[in-house]
Scaffold this motif. Structure first.
Motif, PDB file in Angstrom:
ATOM      1  N   MET A   1       0.830  -1.184   0.000  1.00 38.89           N
ATOM      2  CA  MET A   1       0.000   0.000   0.000  1.00 38.89           C
ATOM      3  C   MET A   1       0.878   1.252   0.000  1.00 38.89           C
ATOM      4  N   ASP A   2       0.333   2.369  -0.388  1.00 39.21           N
ATOM      5  CA  ASP A   2       1.058   3.635  -0.427  1.00 39.21           C
ATOM      6  C   ASP A   2       1.115   4.213   0.978  1.00 39.21           C
ATOM      7  N   LEU A   3       2.282   4.125   1.634  1.00 41.52           N
ATOM      8  CA  LEU A   3       2.404   4.595   3.019  1.00 41.52           C
ATOM      9  C   LEU A   3       2.328   6.106   3.117  1.00 41.52           C
ATOM     10  N   ASP A   4       2.565   6.796   1.989  1.00 36.82           N
ATOM     11  CA  ASP A   4       2.475   8.255   2.040  1.00 36.82           C
ATOM     12  C   ASP A   4       1.044   8.707   2.298  1.00 36.82           C
ATOM     13  N   GLY A   5       0.063   7.909   1.882  1.00 31.73           N
ATOM     14  CA  GLY A   5      -1.340   8.256   2.098  1.00 31.73           C
ATOM     15  C   GLY A   5      -1.953   7.445   3.220  1.00 31.73           C
ATOM     16  N   LEU A   6      -1.153   7.100   4.211  1.00 31.80           N
ATOM     17  CA  LEU A   6      -1.620   6.243   5.300  1.00 31.80           C
ATOM     18  C   LEU A   6      -2.663   6.937   6.155  1.00 31.80           C
ATOM     19  N   ASP A   7      -3.799   6.260   6.358  1.00 31.12           N
ATOM     20  CA  ASP A   7      -4.796   6.696   7.325  1.00 31.12           C
ATOM     21  C   ASP A   7      -5.430   5.436   7.899  1.00 31.12           C
ATOM     22  N   LEU A   8      -6.357   5.607   8.836  1.00 28.79           N
ATOM     23  CA  LEU A   8      -6.918   4.444   9.522  1.00 28.79           C
ATOM     24  C   LEU A   8      -7.704   3.554   8.571  1.00 28.79           C
ATOM     25  N   ASP A   9      -8.473   4.154   7.653  1.00 32.11           N
ATOM     26  CA  ASP A   9      -9.254   3.360   6.710  1.00 32.11           C
ATOM     27  C   ASP A   9      -8.355   2.488   5.846  1.00 32.11           C
ATOM     28  N   SER A  10      -7.288   3.081   5.304  1.00 26.60           N
ATOM     29  CA  SER A  10      -6.393   2.311   4.440  1.00 26.60           C
ATOM     30  C   SER A  10      -5.650   1.251   5.230  1.00 26.60           C
ATOM     31  N   ALA A  26       2.587  -6.750  10.097  1.00 25.94           N
ATOM     32  CA  ALA A  26       2.145  -5.643   9.251  1.00 25.94           C
ATOM     33  C   ALA A  26       1.561  -4.511  10.091  1.00 25.94           C
ATOM     34  N   ARG A  27       0.780  -4.843  11.113  1.00 22.95           N
ATOM     35  CA  ARG A  27       0.201  -3.811  11.981  1.00 22.95           C
ATOM     36  C   ARG A  27       1.303  -3.051  12.703  1.00 22.95           C
ATOM     37  N   LYS A  28       2.311  -3.774  13.165  1.00 21.92           N
ATOM     38  CA  LYS A  28       3.434  -3.138  13.848  1.00 21.92           C
ATOM     39  C   LYS A  28       4.161  -2.181  12.908  1.00 21.92           C
ATOM     40  N   GLY A  29       4.329  -2.604  11.636  1.00 23.97           N
ATOM     41  CA  GLY A  29       5.004  -1.751  10.671  1.00 23.97           C
ATOM     42  C   GLY A  29       4.217  -0.495  10.348  1.00 23.97           C
ATOM     43  N   LEU A  30       2.897  -0.622  10.203  1.00 22.09           N
ATOM     44  CA  LEU A  30       2.067   0.546   9.905  1.00 22.09           C
ATOM     45  C   LEU A  30       2.055   1.524  11.081  1.00 22.09           C
ATOM     46  N   ALA A  31       1.989   0.984  12.294  1.00 21.12           N
ATOM     47  CA  ALA A  31       2.002   1.853  13.478  1.00 21.12           C
ATOM     48  C   ALA A  31       3.343   2.582  13.579  1.00 21.12           C
ATOM     49  N   ALA A  32       4.421   1.869  13.267  1.00 26.64           N
ATOM     50  CA  ALA A  32       5.744   2.503  13.307  1.00 26.64           C
ATOM     51  C   ALA A  32       5.841   3.615  12.272  1.00 26.64           C
ATOM     52  N   LYS A  33       5.248   3.406  11.096  1.00 29.68           N
ATOM     53  CA  LYS A  33       5.246   4.434  10.055  1.00 29.68           C
ATOM     54  C   LYS A  33       4.493   5.666  10.531  1.00 29.68           C
ATOM     55  N   ALA A  34       3.333   5.439  11.169  1.00 30.34           N
ATOM     56  CA  ALA A  34       2.549   6.570  11.670  1.00 30.34           C
ATOM     57  C   ALA A  34       3.323   7.334  12.750  1.00 30.34           C
ATOM     58  N   LYS A  35       4.016   6.608  13.628  1.00 30.36           N
ATOM     59  CA  LYS A  35       4.803   7.267  14.666  1.00 30.36           C
ATOM     60  C   LYS A  35       5.944   8.074  14.045  1.00 30.36           C
ATOM     61  N   ALA A  36       6.572   7.504  12.996  1.00 31.09           N
ATOM     62  CA  ALA A  36       7.663   8.219  12.332  1.00 31.09           C
ATOM     63  C   ALA A  36       7.172   9.504  11.693  1.00 31.09           C
ATOM     64  N   ASP A  37       5.900   9.524  11.289  1.00 28.72           N
ATOM     65  CA  ASP A  37       5.300  10.715  10.700  1.00 28.72           C
ATOM     66  C   ASP A  37       4.700  11.638  11.751  1.00 28.72           C
ATOM     67  N   LYS A  38       4.967  11.346  13.036  1.00 32.01           N
ATOM     68  CA  LYS A  38       4.462  12.151  14.154  1.00 32.01           C
ATOM     69  C   LYS A  38       2.943  12.068  14.291  1.00 32.01           C
ATOM     70  N   GLU A  39       2.357  11.024  13.746  1.00 32.55           N
ATOM     71  CA  GLU A  39       0.902  10.826  13.863  1.00 32.55           C
ATOM     72  C   GLU A  39       0.648   9.873  15.027  1.00 32.55           C
TER      73      GLU A  39
END
Length: 308
Positions: A1-10, A26-39
């Protein structure tokens, strides 16, 4: 998936399309991406997404792979509800037969899709799948939950009342409310050189002050909700990890059982060979003694050749 457009729905859509073994990493990776983006809020929401049970996972894959089957389910559910409201006995009888046939077909289709996705349906899981489709035909809300492709657990229907849908689907993203804007009326007050005076607008009523006690209760309830969601996520992770560890251990035990069975078979063979060797050794010992005795007899019968 496109991590640049990451949101909860995606994130939900991505995770609920994966094989169960891929869900937690995968969930751990997505959460880490959100944390890296300060989200941080998004990261916590992603961490709270529950891993689906085996039955829920299989049904979610059916929704993605065969949407036409879900349309049949929704159409039949609508027909059943309409027949029940009209008390149409003939229609209810006909649709009841279709209901049984469709559920059987959906269970078989779910097993096929699960197998294609690298999984399988044990008998208990297949029964949970069947119960979920029965529940989906009982209420519109249950049908929508099944058709969302985001089930977290199997559903059940007792034959009366509503279907329990608490925590049955992945948490949706926060509601997006349209922005409000104030439109000021034209020509308010007295005309400045042109126009005519307008009626003064009534004074707006002062909004009632919220009850401090209710606000405190709301804050406490929201806090408990967040804490419960976090605890549920951790408990779900612990359950998944324990289940995976148990599955691995069971597989190892099965391997050891096979090795033990082979070793016991090998031991039985060695015990048998030992007994046969011992028996052969006894026979050889007796034969040797007999041969030595015969040699002694023959030597005794020979004339003495020593010189006087």
């Amino acid at each position: 998936m496109d991590l640049d457009g990451l949101d909860l729905d995606s994130a939900v859509g991505e995770l609920y399309g994966l094989h169960p073994d891929e869900f937690l990493p995968a969930r751990k990776g997505l959460a880490a991406k959100a944390k890296a983006d300060k989200e941080t809020g998004l990261a916590k929401a992603i961490e709270s997404i529950r891993k689906p049970t085996a039955a829920a996972w299989a049904i979610n894959q059916l929704v993605r792979a065969r949407p036409d089957d879900m349309e049949r389910l929704v159409e039949l559910a609508s027909g059943l509800h309409e027949a029940q409201e009209k008390m149409d006995g003939a229609a209810m009888k006909t649709l009841g037969r279709e209901r049984t046939k469709l559920i059987d077909e959906l269970v078989r289709a779910t097993a096929e899709v699960a197998k294609a996705g690298g999984g399988s349906l044990s008998m208990p899981v297949a029964n949970q799948v069947r119960e979920t489709f029965v529940a989906a035909l009982a209420t519109t809300a249950a049908a929508e939950a099944v058709g969302s492709g985001q089930l977290t657990r199997a559903l059940s229907y007792a034959g009366f009342g509503d279907v329990d849908l608490s925590e049955a689907t992945a948490a949706p993203s926060p509601a997006r409310r349209p922005a409000l804007r104030v439109i000021k009326g034209e020509g308010q007050g007295f005309g400045r050189g042109r126009g005519r005076p307008t009626e003064p607008e009534p004074e707006p009523e002062e909004p009632a002050e919220p009850d401090p006690a209710l606000l405190k209760r709301l804050a406490e309830a929201e806090k408990r909700s967040r804490e419960t969601m976090s605890a549920a996520a951790k408990a779900g992770d612990a359950l998944s990890e324990a289940s995976d560890a148990l599955e691995t251990l069971d597989a190892r035990i099965a391997e050891l059982d096979t090795e033990l069975k082979a070793a016991r078979g090998e031991r039985d063979g060695l015990v048998k060979a030992q007994r046969e060797a011992a028996a052969a050794n006894k026979v050889a010992d007796r034969t040797l003694r007999a041969a030595l005795a015969e040699v002694d007899q023959i030597r005794a019968a020979l004339p003495d050749t020593d010189d006087d």
